[in-house]
Design an enzyme around this catalytic site. Structure first.
Site, mmCIF file in Angstrom:
data_model
loop_
_atom_site.group_PDB
_atom_site.id
_atom_site.type_symbol
_atom_site.label_atom_id
_atom_site.label_comp_id
_atom_site.label_asym_id
_atom_site.label_seq_id
_atom_site.Cartn_x
_atom_site.Cartn_y
_atom_site.Cartn_z
ATOM 1 N N GLU A 50 0.835 -1.200 0.000
ATOM 2 C CA GLU A 50 0.000 0.000 0.000
ATOM 3 C C GLU A 50 0.873 1.254 0.000
ATOM 4 O O GLU A 50 1.907 1.326 0.652
ATOM 5 C CB GLU A 50 -0.928 0.009 1.215
ATOM 6 C CG GLU A 50 -1.868 -1.177 1.292
ATOM 7 C CD GLU A 50 -2.917 -1.189 0.180
ATOM 8 O OE1 GLU A 50 -2.973 -0.212 -0.601
ATOM 9 O OE2 GLU A 50 -3.664 -2.173 0.088
ATOM 10 N N GLY A 51 0.409 2.277 -0.727
ATOM 11 C CA GLY A 51 1.194 3.486 -0.918
ATOM 12 C C GLY A 51 1.017 4.540 0.160
ATOM 13 O O GLY A 51 0.216 4.399 1.086
ATOM 14 N N PHE A 52 1.757 5.600 -0.002
ATOM 15 C CA PHE A 52 1.821 6.699 0.955
ATOM 16 C C PHE A 52 0.445 7.316 1.226
ATOM 17 O O PHE A 52 0.079 7.580 2.375
ATOM 18 C CB PHE A 52 2.777 7.757 0.398
ATOM 19 C CG PHE A 52 3.036 8.929 1.295
ATOM 20 C CD1 PHE A 52 3.699 8.778 2.497
ATOM 21 C CD2 PHE A 52 2.638 10.208 0.916
ATOM 22 C CE1 PHE A 52 3.962 9.873 3.324
ATOM 23 C CE2 PHE A 52 2.895 11.300 1.733
ATOM 24 C CZ PHE A 52 3.553 11.138 2.931
ATOM 25 N N ASN A 53 -0.335 7.537 0.185
ATOM 26 C CA ASN A 53 -1.590 8.270 0.343
ATOM 27 C C ASN A 53 -2.704 7.410 0.915
ATOM 28 O O ASN A 53 -3.570 7.917 1.627
ATOM 29 C CB ASN A 53 -2.000 8.883 -0.997
ATOM 30 C CG ASN A 53 -1.057 9.999 -1.394
ATOM 31 O OD1 ASN A 53 -1.040 11.058 -0.789
ATOM 32 N ND2 ASN A 53 -0.221 9.746 -2.392
ATOM 33 N N HIS A 261 -3.219 15.950 -12.150
ATOM 34 C CA HIS A 261 -2.527 14.748 -11.687
ATOM 35 C C HIS A 261 -2.709 13.696 -12.760
ATOM 36 O O HIS A 261 -3.810 13.162 -12.964
ATOM 37 C CB HIS A 261 -3.093 14.247 -10.354
ATOM 38 C CG HIS A 261 -2.518 12.911 -9.977
ATOM 39 N ND1 HIS A 261 -3.265 11.888 -9.443
ATOM 40 C CD2 HIS A 261 -1.233 12.428 -10.088
ATOM 41 C CE1 HIS A 261 -2.491 10.838 -9.239
ATOM 42 N NE2 HIS A 261 -1.267 11.135 -9.621
ATOM 43 N N ARG A 263 -1.796 10.240 -13.622
ATOM 44 C CA ARG A 263 -1.274 8.957 -13.123
ATOM 45 C C ARG A 263 -0.998 8.029 -14.295
ATOM 46 O O ARG A 263 -1.859 7.813 -15.157
ATOM 47 C CB ARG A 263 -2.309 8.317 -12.175
ATOM 48 C CG ARG A 263 -1.904 6.970 -11.593
ATOM 49 C CD ARG A 263 -0.815 7.090 -10.541
ATOM 50 N NE ARG A 263 -0.514 5.785 -9.972
ATOM 51 C CZ ARG A 263 -1.086 5.309 -8.857
ATOM 52 N NH1 ARG A 263 -1.985 6.039 -8.210
ATOM 53 N NH2 ARG A 263 -0.750 4.131 -8.390
ATOM 54 N N ASP A 346 4.365 18.226 -4.733
ATOM 55 C CA ASP A 346 3.500 18.131 -5.909
ATOM 56 C C ASP A 346 2.041 18.376 -5.526
ATOM 57 O O ASP A 346 1.308 19.107 -6.205
ATOM 58 C CB ASP A 346 3.622 16.741 -6.549
ATOM 59 C CG ASP A 346 4.624 16.707 -7.696
ATOM 60 O OD1 ASP A 346 4.976 17.782 -8.207
ATOM 61 O OD2 ASP A 346 5.037 15.604 -8.080
ATOM 62 N N THR A 363 -5.595 7.549 -4.986
ATOM 63 C CA THR A 363 -5.538 8.147 -3.653
ATOM 64 C C THR A 363 -4.715 9.434 -3.668
ATOM 65 O O THR A 363 -4.942 10.326 -2.842
ATOM 66 C CB THR A 363 -4.947 7.162 -2.626
ATOM 67 O OG1 THR A 363 -3.667 6.693 -3.076
ATOM 68 C CG2 THR A 363 -5.879 5.981 -2.399
#
Length: 403
Positions: A50-53, A261, A263, A346, A363
């Site tokens: 799972e990522g940072f956000n 953004h 992605r 960012d 996210t």
């Protein structure tokens, strides 16, 4: 179960690489004071991919749980331990496998104003022992059928069949007395039922903290917690300097640029029906500017795209008459802020734009939308998305602020 705990303890002591004493002293903290007898602590971790956000949202679930606990007399002595940022999948810099404290990215005093939180190095500083022993580690798992009999119920049950191979953020001096596997679904407040099984425990940890759900998603409590997640001032100053120098704005709500953004990478591969092509992206940005902000010619783009893709998109937009900007960190920036800090810069830049276009179900985009709600932008300038070149394009969900 005892054997599993012994094996886990052995793994932690022999395989991890970080010494908490070095970490405490590096942060200018003493590691030798006694923990007050009445203080108790909840630790948690998140599934490694799972990522940072997403992890920021998981924090909010636990922080709200702990904030609400202050209303109950028997839970007022509990504190939430902030899990260091460690070895995140999307972080590529050399020091990404070292534990990073929350103060690197957030104003921890602001977090503490909402909920009783402590950094992990602060917890180490509260014990005379050379190691931290967690009384109970609950490894949370999903039920195989969330809608059994067609109904989603809040429930949990002990499960003897699971495995946990977490590294405790790289620390070699964290051990566990007992590991318990639990099938769990429902709101996060039900975790208190597990905690109450062993009322004498002082240190309780939950692995896979992403499984429990929000109790108050979208409510005033939710937004109060979200507002408390103020960024580190160094990151804010860096972003605002960029906005002033490159995008000609010195206000909280700018009217000189739009932000996007874009992605790519895993989304471009796995969600090809939800994202546009490179040319389609340029066309949609151009249409949005002509429709909503025809006088704007500055565009800021936050993206995980390859350099070759960024160059091509920039060329397309310049051909249409726009001035395109990316935040490209220097080597010094990366050393000072790391990958997580660069991502936040960012996001801050995107948050202040006159108009924002995000990526569906990202996210990273969600966090920008939340920031813009807090800044007071009209929802029509915030909840916009890039659409696929062809086919359906559903409207993005609008989670507006509640004051």
């Amino acid at each position: 179960m005892i054997l599993l705990s012994l094996l886990l303890t052995s793994f932690v002591l022999t395989c991890a690489e970080v010494d908490s004493q070095d970490y405490c002293y590096a942060k200018g903290q003493s590691c030798s004071t006694e923990t007050p007898r009445d203080e108790k602590f909840v630790l948690y971790d998140v599934n490694p991919p799972e990522g940072f956000n997403l992890r920021r949202d998981v924090y909010m679930r636990f922080a709200i749980m702990m904030s609400e606990a202050k209303k109950h007399e028997r839970r007022q002595n509990w504190n939430l331990v902030l899990p260091p940022w460690f070895n995140l999948y999307h972080w590529k810099t050399a020091d990404s496998n070292k534990p990073v404290p929350w103060s690197m990215f957030f104003d921890v005093e602001s977090l503490k104003a909402f909920a009783p939180v402590v950094e992990l190095f602060e917890l180490f500083s509260k014990t005379k022992r050379k190691y931290l022993e967690i009384d109970r580690l609950y490894v949370l798992q999903n039920f195989p059928d969330a809608f059994e009999n067609g109904v989603f119920d809040d429930k949990w049950e002990i499960d003897r069949n699971c495995d946990y191979s977490g590294s405790f953020w790289g620390y070699k001096n964290i051990t566990v007395k007992e590991t318990i596997c639990v099938k769990y679904q429902g709101q996060i407040s039900k975790l208190w039922e597990l905690i109450s099984l062993h009322s004498a425990d002082k240190y309780v940890m939950f692995a896979h903290g992403e499984i429990p759900l929000h109790d108050y998603y979208g409510s005033k409590t939710f937004w109060d917690c979200r507002k408390s997640m103020k960024f580190n001032k160094n990151l804010i100053n860096k972003a605002k300097k960029f906005i002033y120098e490159k995008l000609d704005c010195n206000e909280n709500q700018c009217n000189t640029y739009i932000s996007v953004h874009w992605r790519r990478q895993d989304f471009a591969r796995a969600r090809i029906s939800e994202v546009p092509s490179l040319l389609g992206t340029a066309i949609q940005i151009d249409k949005a500017i002509k429709k909503y902000h025809s006088t704007i010619d500055y565009i800021f783009i936050a993206s995980d795209a390859q350099n070759s893709e960024l160059i091509q998109l920039e060329h397309q937009l310049k051909h249409l008459g726009y001035k395109v900007h990316f935040y490209i960190p220097s080597k010094l920036d990366l050393e000072q802020f790391s990958d997580g800090g660069i991502a936040i810069i960012d996001q801050i830049i995107c948050s202040h734009a006159a108009y924002f276009i995000g990526t569906h179900e990202s996210t990273f985009t969600f966090r920008i939308q939340e920031e813009r709600e807090i800044l007071g932008f009209k929802s029509s300038t915030t909840f916009n998305r890039l659409c696929p070149d062809t086919g359906k394009c559903s409207e993005p969900s609008k989670w507006t602020i509640v004051d």
